[in-house]
Scaffold this active site. Structure first.
Site, PDB file in Angstrom:
ATOM      1  N   SER A 195       0.866  -1.187   0.000  1.00 56.60           N
ATOM      2  CA  SER A 195       0.000   0.000   0.000  1.00 56.60           C
ATOM      3  C   SER A 195       0.896   1.229   0.000  1.00 56.60           C
ATOM      4  O   SER A 195       2.036   1.186   0.501  1.00 56.60           O
ATOM      5  CB  SER A 195      -0.857   0.019   1.278  1.00 56.60           C
ATOM      6  OG  SER A 195      -1.505   1.273   1.407  1.00 56.60           O
ATOM      7  N   LYS A 225       2.911  -2.698   6.026  1.00 58.63           N
ATOM      8  CA  LYS A 225       3.145  -2.599   4.576  1.00 58.63           C
ATOM      9  C   LYS A 225       4.631  -2.338   4.267  1.00 58.63           C
ATOM     10  O   LYS A 225       5.142  -2.814   3.256  1.00 58.63           O
ATOM     11  CB  LYS A 225       2.257  -1.518   3.951  1.00 58.63           C
ATOM     12  CG  LYS A 225       0.750  -1.829   4.019  1.00 58.63           C
ATOM     13  CD  LYS A 225       0.375  -3.181   3.432  1.00 58.63           C
ATOM     14  CE  LYS A 225      -1.132  -3.376   3.292  1.00 58.63           C
ATOM     15  NZ  LYS A 225      -1.499  -4.744   2.872  1.00 58.63           N
ATOM     16  N   TYR A 251      -0.613   0.044  10.567  1.00 51.27           N
ATOM     17  CA  TYR A 251      -1.032  -0.419   9.236  1.00 51.27           C
ATOM     18  C   TYR A 251       0.104  -0.184   8.233  1.00 51.27           C
ATOM     19  O   TYR A 251       0.495  -1.080   7.484  1.00 51.27           O
ATOM     20  CB  TYR A 251      -2.306   0.312   8.795  1.00 51.27           C
ATOM     21  CG  TYR A 251      -2.786  -0.096   7.414  1.00 51.27           C
ATOM     22  CD1 TYR A 251      -3.431  -1.313   7.214  1.00 51.27           C
ATOM     23  CD2 TYR A 251      -2.571   0.721   6.307  1.00 51.27           C
ATOM     24  CE1 TYR A 251      -3.852  -1.706   5.942  1.00 51.27           C
ATOM     25  CE2 TYR A 251      -2.992   0.343   5.042  1.00 51.27           C
ATOM     26  CZ  TYR A 251      -3.633  -0.866   4.867  1.00 51.27           C
ATOM     27  OH  TYR A 251      -4.042  -1.252   3.612  1.00 51.27           O
TER      28      TYR A 251
HETATM   29  N1  LIG Z   1      -8.775  -0.506  -0.220  1.00 53.22           N
HETATM   30  C1  LIG Z   1      -7.693   0.269  -0.230  1.00 53.22           C
HETATM   31  O1  LIG Z   1      -7.763   1.496  -0.280  1.00 53.22           O
HETATM   32  C2  LIG Z   1      -6.327  -0.367  -0.195  1.00 53.22           C
HETATM   33  C3  LIG Z   1      -5.222   0.408  -0.552  1.00 53.22           C
HETATM   34  C4  LIG Z   1      -3.967  -0.177  -0.531  1.00 53.22           C
HETATM   35  C5  LIG Z   1      -3.825  -1.486  -0.139  1.00 53.22           C
HETATM   36  N2  LIG Z   1      -4.911  -2.215   0.220  1.00 53.22           N
HETATM   37  C6  LIG Z   1      -4.704  -3.607   0.598  1.00 53.22           C
HETATM   38  O2  LIG Z   1      -5.431  -4.426  -0.300  1.00 53.22           O
HETATM   39  C7  LIG Z   1      -5.898  -5.593   0.371  1.00 53.22           C
HETATM   40  C8  LIG Z   1      -7.398  -5.742   0.224  1.00 53.22           C
HETATM   41  O3  LIG Z   1      -8.043  -4.551   0.565  1.00 53.22           O
HETATM   42  P1  LIG Z   1      -9.647  -4.432   0.546  1.00 53.22           P
HETATM   43  O4  LIG Z   1      -9.987  -2.990   0.513  1.00 53.22           O
HETATM   44  O5  LIG Z   1     -10.182  -5.347  -0.493  1.00 53.22           O
HETATM   45  O6  LIG Z   1      -9.933  -4.971   2.029  1.00 53.22           O
HETATM   46  P2  LIG Z   1     -11.058  -5.959   2.629  1.00 53.22           P
HETATM   47  O7  LIG Z   1     -11.045  -5.733   4.105  1.00 53.22           O
HETATM   48  O8  LIG Z   1     -12.321  -5.786   1.870  1.00 53.22           O
HETATM   49  O9  LIG Z   1     -10.503  -7.413   2.277  1.00 53.22           O
HETATM   50  C9  LIG Z   1      -9.621  -8.112   3.090  1.00 53.22           C
HETATM   51  C10 LIG Z   1     -10.010  -9.581   3.069  1.00 53.22           C
HETATM   52  O10 LIG Z   1      -9.058 -10.301   3.857  1.00 53.22           O
HETATM   53  C11 LIG Z   1      -9.754 -11.247   4.631  1.00 53.22           C
HETATM   54  N3  LIG Z   1      -8.982 -11.596   5.824  1.00 53.22           N
HETATM   55  C12 LIG Z   1      -8.765 -10.831   6.940  1.00 53.22           C
HETATM   56  N4  LIG Z   1      -8.027 -11.517   7.828  1.00 53.22           N
HETATM   57  C13 LIG Z   1      -7.763 -12.732   7.269  1.00 53.22           C
HETATM   58  C14 LIG Z   1      -7.038 -13.877   7.695  1.00 53.22           C
HETATM   59  N5  LIG Z   1      -6.446 -13.921   8.906  1.00 53.22           N
HETATM   60  N6  LIG Z   1      -6.971 -14.948   6.876  1.00 53.22           N
HETATM   61  C15 LIG Z   1      -7.596 -14.931   5.666  1.00 53.22           C
HETATM   62  N7  LIG Z   1      -8.287 -13.879   5.212  1.00 53.22           N
HETATM   63  C16 LIG Z   1      -8.365 -12.789   5.996  1.00 53.22           C
HETATM   64  C17 LIG Z   1     -11.084 -10.573   4.984  1.00 53.22           C
HETATM   65  O11 LIG Z   1     -12.075 -11.528   5.352  1.00 53.22           O
HETATM   66  C18 LIG Z   1     -11.394  -9.860   3.656  1.00 53.22           C
HETATM   67  O12 LIG Z   1     -12.149 -10.685   2.798  1.00 53.22           O
HETATM   68  C19 LIG Z   1      -5.385  -5.475   1.801  1.00 53.22           C
HETATM   69  O13 LIG Z   1      -4.121  -6.104   1.892  1.00 53.22           O
HETATM   70  C20 LIG Z   1      -5.236  -3.979   1.980  1.00 53.22           C
HETATM   71  O14 LIG Z   1      -4.306  -3.669   2.998  1.00 53.22           O
HETATM   72  C21 LIG Z   1      -6.158  -1.694   0.189  1.00 53.22           C
END
Ligand SMILES: NC(=O)c1ccc[n+]([C@@H]2O[C@H](COP(=O)([O-])OP(=O)(O)OC[C@H]3O[C@@H](n4cnc5c(N)ncnc54)[C@H](O)[C@@H]3O)[C@@H](O)[C@H]2O)c1
Length: 249
Positions: free
Chosen positions: A145, A159, A155
């Site tokens: 991220s 990353k 957080y």
């Molecule tokens: N949305 C954003 O703005 C953004 C930006 C940069 C990076 N990210 C990264 O992208 C990824 C997904 O983001 P998102 O917005 O889709 O988030 P989200 O919270 O919708 O999805 C995360 C998923 O991970 C699963 N999860 C959590 N703990 C777990 C575990 N112990 N074992 C297995 N699964 C588990 C959750 O059930 C969920 O389905 C993450 O790594 C997040 O840090 C997101």
């Protein structure tokens, strides 16, 4: 023939948000996909949708922070599809994470958070890499991220760790013909972001991004599939920002 025909990919955290979009995109390009997540109800629904759209997918419940659970995921995948070629380490505690400081966050929560958001990627990689060796090589994408370059407490710290893990593992895996790279997205409009980041903060962030809009999960798909595919055959240890220009580095 598509880039992933006959290949098998595991996507963690694929029950919703960005992971679900990665899983659908890989299946659309011919991969057998294992939708791996803690959330069985939503994960089953994603796999079912992929199959209804003509793809090949199955859900498997995993806790990425648990080594036995990660091993079971790898074994399930090989039993079901015969091999593991690709892994996307996308799972993280994000949508419902505690908003606290590094200085004050309860220690148990911090340890649990890191065991999922940082160690989870190493844990699943440790479970799958020997299967990739048996398949003649493979590729891994870690979800980082832009938080790694901005103040965002534990957080962002996780990353930074994901970036370091990507760089260090590139050397350990390279001799086995396994490439590992990371994508660092800027703010992406998912259900989780809507829950965790107040609207005014998003608005302020977007006003300072060169391309003045939030990203969508679809904006990340091209980068993810490129890094996983043979098109990136000599790319490893790289962290690719897909962020509308948010970070200069
Ligand atoms: N949305 C954003 O703005 C953004 C930006 C940069 C990076 N990210 C990264 O992208 C990824 C997904 O983001 P998102 O917005 O889709 O988030 P989200 O919270 O919708 O999805 C995360 C998923 O991970 C699963 N999860 C959590 N703990 C777990 C575990 N112990 N074992 C297995 N699964 C588990 C959750 O059930 C969920 O389905 C993450 O790594 C997040 O840090 C997101």
């Amino acid at each position: 023939m598509s880039r992933f025909t006959g290949r098998t990919a595991i996507v963690t955290g694929a029950a919703q948000g960005i992971g679900a979009v990665y899983a659908k995109a890989l299946a659309a390009e011919g991969a057998n996909v294992v939708v791996a997540d803690l959330n069985a109800e939503r994960g089953e629904a994603v796999a079912k949708q992929i199959v209804a759209d003509g793809g090949s997918a199955v859900f498997h419940r995993v806790d990425v922070s648990d080594p036995e659970s990660a091993m079971a995921l790898a074994e399930f995948t090989v039993e079901r599809f015969g091999a593991i070629n690709h892994l996307v380490n996308n799972a993280a505690i994000y949508g419902e994470m505690k908003l606290d400081l590094l200085l004050t966050v309860p220690w148990d929560y911090y340890k649990k958070f890191m065991s999922v958001n940082l160690d989870g990627a190493l844990n699943v990689t440790r479970a799958v890499w020997q299967h990739m060796v048996k398949a003649g090589g493979g590729s891994i994408v870690n979800q980082s991220s832009t938080a790694a370059w901005l103040y965002s407490g534990f957080y962002g710290l996780a990353k930074v760790g994901i970036n370091g893990l990507t760089q260090q593992l590139a050397t350990e895996l390279g001799g086995s013909k396994i490439r590992i790279n990371a994508i660092a997205p800027g703010p992406i409009d998912t259900e989780a972001t809507q829950t965790v980041t107040p609207g005014n903060i998003v608005k302020d962030m977007v006003s300072r991004i060169p391309i003045k809009r939030m990203g969508t999960p679809e904006d990340l798909v091209g980068a993810c599939l490129y890094l996983l595919s043979d098109d990136a055959g000599w790319v490893t240890g790289h962290i690719l920002n897909v962020d509308g220009g948010q970070i200069i580095r």
